[in-house]
Design an enzyme around this catalytic site. Structure first.
Site, mmCIF file in Angstrom:
data_model
loop_
_atom_site.group_PDB
_atom_site.id
_atom_site.type_symbol
_atom_site.label_atom_id
_atom_site.label_comp_id
_atom_site.label_asym_id
_atom_site.label_seq_id
_atom_site.Cartn_x
_atom_site.Cartn_y
_atom_site.Cartn_z
ATOM 1 N N HIS A 1 1.403 1.157 3.811
ATOM 2 C CA HIS A 1 -0.071 1.030 4.441
ATOM 3 C C HIS A 1 0.122 -0.544 4.188
ATOM 4 C CE1 HIS A 1 -0.636 -1.138 0.462
ATOM 5 N NE2 HIS A 1 -0.186 -0.170 0.262
ATOM 6 N N CYS B 1 2.792 1.563 -4.590
ATOM 7 C CA CYS B 1 3.113 1.871 -2.492
ATOM 8 C C CYS B 1 3.572 0.849 -2.184
ATOM 9 C CB CYS B 1 1.438 1.800 -2.157
ATOM 10 S SG CYS B 1 0.481 2.796 -2.491
#
Length: 422
Positions: A250, A267
């Site tokens: 992301h 992440c």
């Protein structure tokens, strides 16, 4: 007149005190005599190339060029915190000699932020000193399935993400970017441990910013331009008791151009413009994302040998099974083996011996094979394929995955079963 000069002085003080943070690579002390007033020349290039050019210019005493480069970069990326910090350092140099990035800001309250930015500068500079091996190939990417156009390779130690194209089965370098991983590093094991997992995963879907806004409200800004979920936990992760979810590729919040090397909850995050570029190469349900603690850089000959050995291993397993050579077939399995239905090596061996004895003939075909290597020094292989099994009394077709672990005698299967992605 007094009010106008007071405002200018206030702005200068704010630049010196609150400009964000970072580290390496100035000389031990930079004398203020180097600060000759002249119009500098801004370096061209990407934001990363410019930030490194500015650091180089400071080290070389070319302060006007450094200033011009930083100002041009901030016009392009006004929220680039590392660039703001360099600008603060450049102002501070007008009053004193400083040591290292962030030397113009001596404030214990922002020590952690300073170190984050210094580590970002360090990782970017290390990548420049050790650029991608254009004449070598990553041993982590061995076999592409025919429809797989690209693969993503994340080097967690180097804070780097690489994009490789499938060039008739050979990985072809496309580009690479700086990346952020979990606050506590890598090798995720449990929910909330703030680590990035290691292994082979696949991009499963796309969550555009509009959808994130509806789902998360103000918290959606954490993901920047959007998110691309990965298939963590994969089949092997679950069999090993690893927990957690929501591991994504992301972007980053609007207020910053980039985050520190260790800053996410697990992440892999990239600057928003770079995440948008990466998104162009992602095929939902097909693109493999290999997350490893380092890249195996191999000569083309060594890469071809490693690829051939991996394919021969999978083919040897298939052939032994199809020929009902039970002992040879079972030799491909590790003592730590688990199947997708929970069988261990003993129960698996008993079942396979019984099944093979009941067959008159067996034919097994593997299609759309891919093989990727993860783990330290490529110690884990992940082979995925469509398996077409036919015998005198059974026909079955399924998407399948084998996880192999290297031991002293070669490769052994530690998990086998239906694949859930990729």
């Amino acid at each position: 007149m007094y009010t106008r000069w007071f405002k200018r002085l206030t702005i200068l003080v704010l630049l010196l005190v609150i400009a964000p943070a970072a580290r390496p690579i100035f000389s031990d002390s930079m004398p203020t005599s180097l600060l000759i007033e002249r119009k500098g020349k801004a370096a061209p290039g990407t934001p990363e190339q410019r930030i490194l050019a500015a650091i180089d210019a400071i080290r070389a005493g070319q302060i006007a060029d450094a200033t011009a480069t930083v100002e041009a970069l901030l016009l392009e990326q006004p929220n680039y915190r590392l660039a703001h910090l360099l600008r603060g350092d450049l102002y501070a140099m007008r009053a004193m000699a400083i040591r290292g990035i962030g030397g113009g800001l001596d404030n214990k309250e922002v020590a952690a932020q300073l170190e984050d930015l210094r580590q970002e500068a360090f990782q970017r500079n290390q990548h420049r000193l050790n650029p991608p091996h254009v004449n070598k190939l990553p041993g982590n990417l061995l076999v592409f399935a025919p429809e797989m156009k690209h693969a993503i390779l994340v080097d967690t130690r180097a804070s780097r993400i690489y994009i490789y194209a499938n060039d008739n089965g050979t990985p072809k370098y496309v580009t690479d970017f700086y990346a952020t991983i979990g606050k506590l590093g890598f090798d995720k094991y449990k929910e909330g441990d703030q680590r990035t997992p290691l292994g082979v995963y696949f991009v499963t879907s796309h969550l555009p910013r509009e959808q994130l806004d509806k789902t998360y409200g103000d918290k959606a800004d954490l993901y920047g331009v959007g998110a691309w979920p990965l298939s963590y936990p994969n089949e092997l992760d679950r069999s090993q008791g690893r927990t957690g979810h929501g591991i994504w590729l992301h972007g980053v919040p609007e207020a910053t151009y980039a985050r520190a090397p260790l800053a996410s909850n697990g992440c892999v995050a990239m600057a928003n413009p770079e995440m948008q570029k990466i998104a162009e190469y992602l095929q939902l349900g097909k693109t493999a994302v290999v997350i490893a603690p380092g890249v195996q850089w191999l000569t083309q000959d060594d890469w071809a040998k490693q690829r051939d050995r991996a394919m021969e291993t999978v083919e040897g397993w298939r052939h032994a099974w199809a020929e009902r050579q039970t002992s040879r077939y079972l030799n491909y399995y590790s003592d730590q083996f688990r199947s997708d239905d929970g069988q261990n090596l003993r129960t698996w061996s008993e079942q396979k011996a019984s099944v093979n004895n009941s067959k008159d003939w067996v034919d097994i075909e593997l299609k759309d094979l891919s093989i990727f290597a993860a783990g330290e020094n490529g110690s884990q292989l992940v082979s995925s394929f469509e398996q077409d099994y036919r015998s005198n009394n059974l026909e079955n077709r399924m998407k399948k995955r084998l996880y192999w672990q290297r031991d002293g005698q070669g490769w052994r299967i530690v998990w086998e079963g239906a694949s859930n992605a990729g």
